[in-house]
Motif scaffolding. Structure first.
Motif, PDB file in Angstrom:
ATOM      1  N   GLU A  35       0.825  -1.210   0.000  1.00 53.46           N
ATOM      2  CA  GLU A  35       0.000   0.000   0.000  1.00 53.46           C
ATOM      3  C   GLU A  35       0.861   1.262   0.000  1.00 53.46           C
ATOM      4  O   GLU A  35       0.610   2.198  -0.753  1.00 53.46           O
ATOM      5  N   ALA A  38       2.383   1.600  -3.363  1.00 52.86           N
ATOM      6  CA  ALA A  38       1.389   2.077  -4.328  1.00 52.86           C
ATOM      7  C   ALA A  38       1.216   3.589  -4.232  1.00 52.86           C
ATOM      8  O   ALA A  38       1.155   4.281  -5.252  1.00 52.86           O
ATOM      9  N   ALA A  42       2.139   6.155  -7.180  1.00 52.08           N
ATOM     10  CA  ALA A  42       1.037   6.919  -7.765  1.00 52.08           C
ATOM     11  C   ALA A  42       1.338   8.419  -7.773  1.00 52.08           C
ATOM     12  O   ALA A  42       0.636   9.181  -8.428  1.00 52.08           O
ATOM     13  N   GLU A  62       3.002  -7.599  -6.040  1.00 50.77           N
ATOM     14  CA  GLU A  62       2.170  -6.405  -6.136  1.00 50.77           C
ATOM     15  C   GLU A  62       2.999  -5.187  -6.532  1.00 50.77           C
ATOM     16  O   GLU A  62       2.593  -4.390  -7.363  1.00 50.77           O
ATOM     17  N   THR A  63       4.165  -5.053  -5.937  1.00 53.03           N
ATOM     18  CA  THR A  63       5.025  -3.910  -6.245  1.00 53.03           C
ATOM     19  C   THR A  63       5.513  -3.972  -7.678  1.00 53.03           C
ATOM     20  O   THR A  63       5.605  -2.949  -8.354  1.00 53.03           O
ATOM     21  N   LEU A  66       2.759  -2.671  -9.765  1.00 55.36           N
ATOM     22  CA  LEU A  66       2.627  -1.223  -9.594  1.00 55.36           C
ATOM     23  C   LEU A  66       3.729  -0.475 -10.334  1.00 55.36           C
ATOM     24  O   LEU A  66       3.485   0.551 -10.962  1.00 55.36           O
TER      25      LEU A  66
END
Length: 79
Positions: A35, A38, A42, A62-63, A66
């Motif tokens: 998170e 992210a 972003a 996940e990274t 991203l």
């Protein structure tokens, strides 16, 4: 100076890697979950390189996704 984003679910590993790279003359930010990574990816101020450790969790994968979505941010996974 190159800006690095260090991602690891292990807070000690994240801070140790960040301090190491800072000692080598880089600017490094350590985050401890997908998170936080992210949020950083972003932002408009993208890092020059994402370094992520794999500890058996989903954070590395996940990274990676991203970083790929963020555009041309190189990604270095560390097992």
């Amino acid at each position: 100076m190159a800006e690095l984003l260090v991602v690891s679910a292990n807070p000690q590993a994240a801070s140790t890697l960040a301090r190491f790279f800072e000692g080598e003359g880089y600017s490094a930010t350590a985050v401890t979950n997908g998170e936080e990574a992210a949020e950083r990816l972003a932002s408009e101020d993208l890092p020059d390189l994402v370094i992520a450790t794999y500890d058996g969790g989903k954070d590395l994968v996940e990274t990676l996704h991203l970083a790929a979505r963020a555009g041309s941010v190189p990604f270095l996974p560390i097992a």
